[in-house]
Scaffold this motif. Structure first.
Motif, PDB file in Angstrom:
ATOM      1  N   SER A   1      48.970 106.938  15.273  1.00  0.00           N
ATOM      2  CA  SER A   1      48.669 106.743  16.681  1.00  0.00           C
ATOM      3  C   SER A   1      49.199 107.882  17.496  1.00  0.00           C
ATOM      4  CB  SER A   1      49.208 105.419  17.147  1.00  0.00           C
ATOM      5  OG  SER A   1      50.548 105.306  17.084  1.00  0.00           O
TER       6      SER A   1
ATOM      7  N   GLN B   1      47.791  99.323  14.191  1.00  0.00           N
ATOM      8  CA  GLN B   1      46.884 100.411  13.861  1.00  0.00           C
ATOM      9  C   GLN B   1      45.446  99.902  13.803  1.00  0.00           C
ATOM     10  OE1 GLN B   1      48.790 101.217   9.985  1.00  0.00           O
ATOM     11  NE2 GLN B   1      46.751 101.036   9.121  1.00  0.00           N
ATOM     12  N   TYR B   2      44.535 100.823  13.582  1.00  0.00           N
ATOM     13  CA  TYR B   2      43.123 100.443  13.501  1.00  0.00           C
ATOM     14  C   TYR B   2      42.665 100.445  12.054  1.00  0.00           C
ATOM     15  CZ  TYR B   2      42.016 105.432  12.899  1.00  0.00           C
ATOM     16  OH  TYR B   2      41.941 106.726  12.436  1.00  0.00           O
TER      17      TYR B   2
ATOM     18  N   GLU C   1      39.083 101.415   9.807  1.00  0.00           N
ATOM     19  CA  GLU C   1      37.824 102.127  10.013  1.00  0.00           C
ATOM     20  C   GLU C   1      36.593 101.252   9.843  1.00  0.00           C
ATOM     21  OE1 GLU C   1      37.275 104.113   5.575  1.00  0.00           O
ATOM     22  OE2 GLU C   1      37.700 105.363   7.315  1.00  0.00           O
TER      23      GLU C   1
ATOM     24  N   TRP D   1      35.763  98.142  13.574  1.00  0.00           N
ATOM     25  CA  TRP D   1      35.496  98.429  14.986  1.00  0.00           C
ATOM     26  C   TRP D   1      34.557  97.417  15.623  1.00  0.00           C
ATOM     27  CZ3 TRP D   1      38.913 101.239  17.089  1.00  0.00           C
ATOM     28  CH2 TRP D   1      39.486 102.329  16.431  1.00  0.00           C
TER      29      TRP D   1
ATOM     30  N   GLY E   1      45.169  94.102  14.612  1.00  0.00           N
ATOM     31  CA  GLY E   1      45.707  95.388  14.178  1.00  0.00           C
ATOM     32  C   GLY E   1      47.185  95.326  13.891  1.00  0.00           C
TER      33      GLY E   1
ATOM     34  N   ALA F   1      42.501  95.227  16.209  1.00  0.00           N
ATOM     35  CA  ALA F   1      42.260  96.544  15.614  1.00  0.00           C
ATOM     36  C   ALA F   1      41.152  97.292  16.342  1.00  0.00           C
ATOM     37  CB  ALA F   1      41.919  96.392  14.133  1.00  0.00           C
ATOM     38  N   CYS F   2      40.143  96.571  16.791  1.00  0.00           N
ATOM     39  CA  CYS F   2      39.010  97.229  17.468  1.00  0.00           C
ATOM     40  C   CYS F   2      39.389  97.766  18.844  1.00  0.00           C
ATOM     41  CB  CYS F   2      37.824  96.279  17.573  1.00  0.00           C
ATOM     42  SG  CYS F   2      38.142  94.808  18.583  1.00  0.00           S
TER      43      CYS F   2
ATOM     44  N   TYR G   1      42.114  99.561  19.420  1.00  0.00           N
ATOM     45  CA  TYR G   1      43.015 100.709  19.270  1.00  0.00           C
ATOM     46  C   TYR G   1      42.454 101.946  19.982  1.00  0.00           C
ATOM     47  CZ  TYR G   1      45.917 104.216  16.891  1.00  0.00           C
ATOM     48  OH  TYR G   1      46.785 105.238  16.613  1.00  0.00           O
TER      49      TYR G   1
ATOM     50  N   ASN H   1      48.200 102.354  21.134  1.00  0.00           N
ATOM     51  CA  ASN H   1      48.485 102.717  19.748  1.00  0.00           C
ATOM     52  C   ASN H   1      49.789 102.096  19.280  1.00  0.00           C
ATOM     53  OD1 ASN H   1      50.630 104.357  20.767  1.00  0.00           O
ATOM     54  ND2 ASN H   1      49.129 105.950  21.229  1.00  0.00           N
TER      55      ASN H   1
ATOM     56  N   LYS I   1      35.484 107.609  16.299  1.00  0.00           N
ATOM     57  CA  LYS I   1      35.030 106.230  16.150  1.00  0.00           C
ATOM     58  C   LYS I   1      33.545 106.186  15.796  1.00  0.00           C
ATOM     59  CE  LYS I   1      36.188 103.032  18.975  1.00  0.00           C
ATOM     60  NZ  LYS I   1      36.439 102.243  20.207  1.00  0.00           N
TER      61      LYS I   1
END
Length: 255
Positions: A15, A93-94, A96, A99, A106, A149-150, A152, A158, A204
């Motif tokens: 982040s 955190q996110y 991948e 999203w 997250g 998470a989405c 972030y 972060n 993203k």
């Protein structure tokens, strides 16, 4: 300018201030089990389980190099940060491939000082929390519902922002270190913020595109004309990673 370049240099890893590596969804772990499981952890960090400790990491080899070469001297280091309390370390955190899913939290946990995919640097003890273990369980459960998470963002929402928020709720005697937030304050400059936000939006988009292509491939489809199998990590010259120590859950429904 240094801050803007540093923030934009590795937007998809850790982040900003802690640019986290892209993650994939992992099996979940209940909050109560995570706090009470006592499953090992980094020995020697805490004598008092009520103590709240920040565990600080280099996000990857690139940010580690930048920290040592430039950013520490400029007082804007980039770190990943986790918060330990009652024997578990919590971070935000996110992922991948999350999203488009508003139900994935997250907030995750790991053994103290052992965040997978990051290089441990040091720890900062902020003193004991005034909360009981049960109260911490409730606080974490609420954070999991609100820190999705989405949602972030590399500089605006972060792991540094999360750690600061969590530490405030834990009511510790020592303040959150201002030097950990220096990179975020530097990135708040309008010019730097615009550059970072645009770069993060592109990251993203690329992750979403790759996920859609992966799902299409599983259905037997082919890449669209001009499509590429290059990963987001290759696009940014940074490897994507999947953490084996995360605790990722569906965010509980409110009420």
């Amino acid at each position: 300018a240094t801050a803007a370049a540093a923030a934009a240099a590795s937007p998809q890893r850790g982040s900003a201030g802690s640019l986290e590596a892209p993650r994939l969804r992992r099996p979940s772990m209940p909050v109560e089990a995570a706090l009470g499981g006592g499953g090992g952890g980094a020995e020697g960090f805490l004598a008092n389980p009520r103590d709240v400790q920040l565990h600080i990491y280099h996000c990857d080899s690139l940010t580690g190099f930048l920290n040592r070469a430039v950013l520490l001297q400029a007082e804007i280091p980039i770190y990943h940060v986790g918060v330990e309390v009652y024997g578990r370390e919590w971070a935000f955190q996110y992922f991948e491939n999350a999203w488009s899913d508003p139900c994935i939290s997250g907030v995750q946990c790991c053994s103290p000082g052992r965040a997978c995919g990051f290089e441990y640097v040091k720890s900062v003890n902020l003193g004991p929390t005034s909360l009981t273990e049960g109260e911490v369980v409730s606080a974490v459960a609420q954070l999991r519902r609100s820190w999705l998470a989405c949602g972030y963002h590399i500089t605006r929402r972060n792991c540094i922002n999360f750690a600061d928020t969590f530490v405030e709720q834990l009511k510790v005697p020592q303040p959150f270190p201002s030097w950990l937030k220096a990179i975020l304050e530097a990135a708040a400059n309008p010019t730097a913020d615009a550059i970072v936000d645009y770069t993060w939006s592109m990251s993203k988009w690329w992750m979403l595109r790759n996920q859609e292509q992966a799902e299409a491939g599983r259905r037997g489809s082919v890449l669209p004309a001009g499509g590429s199998e290059a990963s987001c990590g290759n696009f940014w010259l940074l490897p994507t990673m999947a953490s084996s120590c995360t605790s990722l859950v569906k965010a509980p429904a409110s009420g």
